[in-house]
Design a protein around this motif. Sequence first.
Motif, PDB file in Angstrom:
ATOM      1  N   ALA A 135      10.063   5.985 -16.331  1.00  0.00           N
ATOM      2  CA  ALA A 135      10.241   5.509 -17.704  1.00  0.00           C
ATOM      3  C   ALA A 135       9.142   4.569 -18.173  1.00  0.00           C
ATOM      4  O   ALA A 135       9.113   4.207 -19.341  1.00  0.00           O
ATOM      5  N   HIS A 139       7.443   1.803 -13.404  1.00  0.00           N
ATOM      6  CA  HIS A 139       8.405   2.738 -12.815  1.00  0.00           C
ATOM      7  C   HIS A 139       7.668   3.898 -12.143  1.00  0.00           C
ATOM      8  O   HIS A 139       8.127   4.430 -11.130  1.00  0.00           O
ATOM      9  N   GLY A 317      14.635  12.370  -4.450  1.00  0.00           N
ATOM     10  CA  GLY A 317      15.869  12.294  -5.235  1.00  0.00           C
ATOM     11  C   GLY A 317      15.552  12.057  -6.689  1.00  0.00           C
ATOM     12  O   GLY A 317      14.768  12.789  -7.287  1.00  0.00           O
ATOM     13  N   LYS A 318      16.155  11.028  -7.251  1.00  0.00           N
ATOM     14  CA  LYS A 318      15.890  10.718  -8.658  1.00  0.00           C
ATOM     15  C   LYS A 318      15.509   9.249  -8.798  1.00  0.00           C
ATOM     16  O   LYS A 318      16.003   8.407  -8.058  1.00  0.00           O
ATOM     17  N   VAL A 319      14.629   8.941  -9.745  1.00  0.00           N
ATOM     18  CA  VAL A 319      14.295   7.545 -10.039  1.00  0.00           C
ATOM     19  C   VAL A 319      14.897   7.111 -11.370  1.00  0.00           C
ATOM     20  O   VAL A 319      14.910   5.936 -11.715  1.00  0.00           O
ATOM     21  N   ARG A 320      15.372   8.074 -12.126  1.00  0.00           N
ATOM     22  CA  ARG A 320      15.985   7.788 -13.414  1.00  0.00           C
ATOM     23  C   ARG A 320      16.865   8.982 -13.734  1.00  0.00           C
ATOM     24  O   ARG A 320      16.596  10.099 -13.295  1.00  0.00           O
ATOM     25  N   ALA A 321      17.928   8.746 -14.517  1.00  0.00           N
ATOM     26  CA  ALA A 321      18.796   9.840 -14.900  1.00  0.00           C
ATOM     27  C   ALA A 321      18.032  10.829 -15.789  1.00  0.00           C
ATOM     28  O   ALA A 321      17.131  10.447 -16.544  1.00  0.00           O
ATOM     29  N   PHE A 322      18.377  12.099 -15.660  1.00  0.00           N
ATOM     30  CA  PHE A 322      17.865  13.163 -16.547  1.00  0.00           C
ATOM     31  C   PHE A 322      16.348  13.353 -16.445  1.00  0.00           C
ATOM     32  O   PHE A 322      15.796  13.272 -15.366  1.00  0.00           O
ATOM     33  N   PHE A 323      15.676  13.558 -17.591  1.00  0.00           N
ATOM     34  CA  PHE A 323      14.282  14.026 -17.565  1.00  0.00           C
ATOM     35  C   PHE A 323      13.248  12.907 -17.714  1.00  0.00           C
ATOM     36  O   PHE A 323      12.061  13.158 -17.570  1.00  0.00           O
ATOM     37  N   GLY A 324      13.663  11.702 -18.058  1.00  0.00           N
ATOM     38  CA  GLY A 324      12.692  10.655 -18.390  1.00  0.00           C
ATOM     39  C   GLY A 324      12.763  10.357 -19.877  1.00  0.00           C
ATOM     40  O   GLY A 324      13.709  10.768 -20.562  1.00  0.00           O
ATOM     41  N   ASN A 325      11.764   9.628 -20.367  1.00  0.00           N
ATOM     42  CA  ASN A 325      11.771   9.230 -21.779  1.00  0.00           C
ATOM     43  C   ASN A 325      11.216  10.351 -22.653  1.00  0.00           C
ATOM     44  O   ASN A 325      10.074  10.321 -23.126  1.00  0.00           O
TER      45      ASN A 325
ATOM     46  N   TYR B 120      15.445   0.179 -18.153  1.00  0.00           N
ATOM     47  CA  TYR B 120      15.087   1.514 -18.644  1.00  0.00           C
ATOM     48  C   TYR B 120      16.318   2.301 -19.112  1.00  0.00           C
ATOM     49  O   TYR B 120      16.316   2.909 -20.174  1.00  0.00           O
ATOM     50  N   ASP B 121      17.362   2.305 -18.301  1.00  0.00           N
ATOM     51  CA  ASP B 121      18.576   3.047 -18.652  1.00  0.00           C
ATOM     52  C   ASP B 121      19.694   2.552 -17.727  1.00  0.00           C
ATOM     53  O   ASP B 121      19.464   1.660 -16.898  1.00  0.00           O
ATOM     54  N   SER B 123      21.111   4.053 -15.245  1.00  0.00           N
ATOM     55  CA  SER B 123      20.940   4.400 -13.831  1.00  0.00           C
ATOM     56  C   SER B 123      20.008   3.407 -13.133  1.00  0.00           C
ATOM     57  O   SER B 123      20.277   2.967 -12.021  1.00  0.00           O
ATOM     58  N   GLU B 151      24.081  11.605 -11.482  1.00  0.00           N
ATOM     59  CA  GLU B 151      22.707  11.178 -11.787  1.00  0.00           C
ATOM     60  C   GLU B 151      22.522   9.723 -11.356  1.00  0.00           C
ATOM     61  O   GLU B 151      21.538   9.348 -10.743  1.00  0.00           O
ATOM     62  N   VAL B 155      20.083   7.930  -8.369  1.00  0.00           N
ATOM     63  CA  VAL B 155      19.124   6.860  -8.639  1.00  0.00           C
ATOM     64  C   VAL B 155      19.461   5.633  -7.791  1.00  0.00           C
ATOM     65  O   VAL B 155      18.578   5.014  -7.190  1.00  0.00           O
ATOM     66  N   THR B 158      18.191   6.058  -4.366  1.00  0.00           N
ATOM     67  CA  THR B 158      16.740   5.849  -4.259  1.00  0.00           C
ATOM     68  C   THR B 158      16.430   4.357  -4.166  1.00  0.00           C
ATOM     69  O   THR B 158      15.674   3.924  -3.296  1.00  0.00           O
ATOM     70  N   GLY B 260      16.433  10.517 -23.301  1.00  0.00           N
ATOM     71  CA  GLY B 260      15.404   9.489 -23.157  1.00  0.00           C
ATOM     72  C   GLY B 260      14.590   9.308 -24.423  1.00  0.00           C
ATOM     73  O   GLY B 260      14.268  10.278 -25.060  1.00  0.00           O
ATOM     74  N   PRO B 261      14.288   8.072 -24.797  1.00  0.00           N
ATOM     75  CA  PRO B 261      14.673   6.842 -24.123  1.00  0.00           C
ATOM     76  C   PRO B 261      16.145   6.495 -24.291  1.00  0.00           C
ATOM     77  O   PRO B 261      16.770   6.829 -25.291  1.00  0.00           O
TER      78      PRO B 261
END
Lengths: 492, 434
Positions: A135, A139, A317-325, B120-121, B123, B151, B155, B158, B260-261
């Motif tokens: 994001a 990040h 894995g994932k660093v943020r939910a979904f696809f990003g910003n 950021y969000d 998660s 989801e 995160v 991680t 996002g965002p």
Amino acid sequence: MNYHQAVYDVPSVFESCDRPKKPKAFDNTVGGLIPENLVRHGLDIPDLPERDVVKHFVNLSQMNFGVDNGLYPLGSCTMKYNPKVCDEIVSWKTVSDLHPLQDPSTIQGALRLMHELEQMLCEIGGVDSVTLQPAAGAHGEYTGIQLVRAYHEANGESRKEIVLPDTSHGTNPASAAMVGYDVLELPSKEGCVDVEAVKSAVSKDTAAFMLTNPNTLGLFEKDVCEIAGIIHDAGALLYYDGANLNAIMGKTSPGKMDFDIVHFNLHKTFATPHGGGGPGAGPVGVKKRLEEFLPVPRIVLKDGKYQLDNDRPKSIGKVRAFFGNYAVLVRAYAYIRLHGGNGLVSVSENAVLNSNYLKTLLKDTFELPYGDLRKHEFVMSGRPLKAKGLKTMDFAKRLLDYGFHAPTVYFPLVVDEAIMIEPTETESKETLDLFADACKKIVAEDPEVLRTAPHNTARSRLNEAKAARDMIFSWRGYEKKMQADAEKARPC
Amino acid sequence: MLQYLKLKSVEELFSDIPASVRTDGLRLPDGLTELELRRELEAMMAVNRTVSQQPTFLGAGVYHHFIPAAVKTIVMRSEFITSYTPYQPEISQGMLQALFEYQSFMTELTGMDAVNCSMYDASTALGEAVLMSYRLSGGKKFLISRAISPEKKLVAQTYARGADIQLTEVGYDPMTGSVDLEDLESKMDPDVSGFYFESPNFFGLIEPGAAEIRNILGAKTMVVGVNPMVLALVKPPADYGADIVVGDAQVFGSSMSLGGPMIGLFGCKMEHVRKMPGRLIGLTVDSDNRRSYCMTLQTREQNIRRGKATSNICSNEALLAVASAAYLSLVGKSGLKDIAAKNIEHAYLLASRIGSLKGFKAPHFKGTHFNEFVVTSEIDPNRIHEELLSNGIHGGFPLGKDFPELKNSVLYATTEMHTKGDHDRLVNALEAVR
Ligand SMILES: Cc1ncc(COP(=O)(O)O)c(C=O)c1O
């Protein structure tokens, strides 16, 4: 000196006149749907007419300074002017009214855009694969260092240390620490990485070396090839902080310089207005051997359809939910398409030209350490101000009075009283001349004027120590403090 | 300028780049005019099916709510959108006050003492909360409710892995969907730093056992995930002793934009504030003693503390915080309560209509839900999904992949944006699936 910012005393929305639209009692249980023991009683939010709210925020906006107001030479942040069409596109319903969990068959346009953006970033960065999930720049670093860790662990190694130069941005060591690494900071030599220091620092424990190139002084790290050799010979990886990519597009690339992992700051290089602090986006590109570790899902094109691949056993894995910003990704895509390949090369050429021009105008006014040629930004020392009992901060505050945002100050730490200037490619020669004139005028002014600056902004110099002492972070906190102070003041 | 610099060509400015790493331009398409760009992107985006073109019953952390026009007027003010982090407070009072007001609204809704001006969000806010819990109480284990979004769980894993923290799941009661208190109690040990649960949780359910959870946790960190819109009607987490609250404020005035965002909400008790990640705006005065705002407690942050900072976050989601503050100012408490109430009513109405269809059970869990609920049926959820899609409707989120114990269940969300007609279409289409 023709700048005067609007000055208002805008009351907090919380002290504005409350005009409940609904005088009748509201049933907090919503007809018994919410059991009494869970129900909330009391909510101290004002009811205001739309007219008053718009006035409130418009008045506030007039006490704020953005790139659209004027030069914003905040070094390292690439505060360029952003084409308005990019903002408009993200407001289209076909962009904004999509849910991230929709069936891929119903978001083919969005997936195509992201897939193509990944490929364009691969070309610009000289890398083989890109994830768009992170994001922001920091990040992206975090993601990249997670990839470093996954890579070594997959090789059965547990290396303990990330090495980086003392000119690195604060997010670099912070990101490394968050992934569990010790951080070894190397002193620079003449503003650049000291190859000998790298040689003696690197060991079997080195997981990666993080570098910004051009670095935060605006200098191109000319020994980058030798450094890459040392790092790779030790079995470590090379990480590229892409915050300064605006200087080199089409001239070189992180991949070409043999970096293994790269983050892009889309909001800097590819034009998303910075929004008062964000949102941004920090995609990460990697060389082939790291691809299997990238976050899920990967967007893949199969039989003419874009699909999501989650079956990646080695992924971090994932660093943020979904696809990003996503909305930032769309802006960056639009920006790249507007400019095209040649246009992006011109962006870098003009960013570097503007920076060197302005540096030449100013180098005798301040001190310019470490040689002459710069890339997209340059760092001077405000040390000459000390003779008049002044600091870089005084100069920075006085610049505001001339209608220029201040440069980044006191960073990087290796330069005493640092003034870090990044004009970007979108400023005209006339603007740069005016800025240089203002700088020269300011250093000749009565020191008292600087010490008490700014004078033409919505507020004079702030008492920042008091904010840290009082710790008032909300209207409710303010009222509490007022009450406590009143009680203290009451005679017993 | 070249002349002034005594250069023949701009190439000379790149002479410091070693020849061995030089590249020759970029192999990308030629540039487009604004008009060409619009045409091309309009065509590319036209193949997407928006939630207004097909009634969509997805939630799971991202929600389609109405956004008053004035929110856009406010966030699109050039002075806001083209500024950056307010490093020079004297010339940035507008953004600072707007962010302070965002913090104030969130403080009011959550009851927490300090809310930062965005992560950021949700998660990543959760990931940071796991790390903060470790900083607060030092244990290398963290407990996390099973009833959270997959989801977010990925995160959190991680972030936990980065700090060598072990995440352990705490189950939910199969009847009510709420935290299984016995399971929680059995997993407490001295190495546990804290516990994360949500209210509403992933199944839309408001947690009824928060007070008991507080008791079981003792001095350990209680981290609560919220949908802040619910807090218009439901007890705030501070009331039952939460140490940290996380969530997403996208529901207040920001579009979904494919997720996002978003805007990570992060709040904590005053006693924990120095261990908190992210930027905080504080109140102070200027040299003329006028009320003023600036960033504060920056010694927690990476720009000062580098490797010892509480987080690496730098750029955040500030503009969405402005959107949230604008939204909440515009709807006010009356409007907010109305909207929240409408969300609950819509969800209960839809659940009972689906529940009365033959072969469907809704809501699956006994408990109080907000605008989401679980539907279970004998019919394969994938078949239902395909049938709905072919009818121009997007169904809910199938749970089977992430929750094998709910393999015939689907999570449906509905908000004030759905009309009775949308509900009719869904119910009729479900009835027709056989
Ligand atoms: C050199 C450098 N690296 C990393 C970052 C972090 O990027 P972001 O603010 O997008 O997280 C910045 C920007 O602030 C930077 O200037």
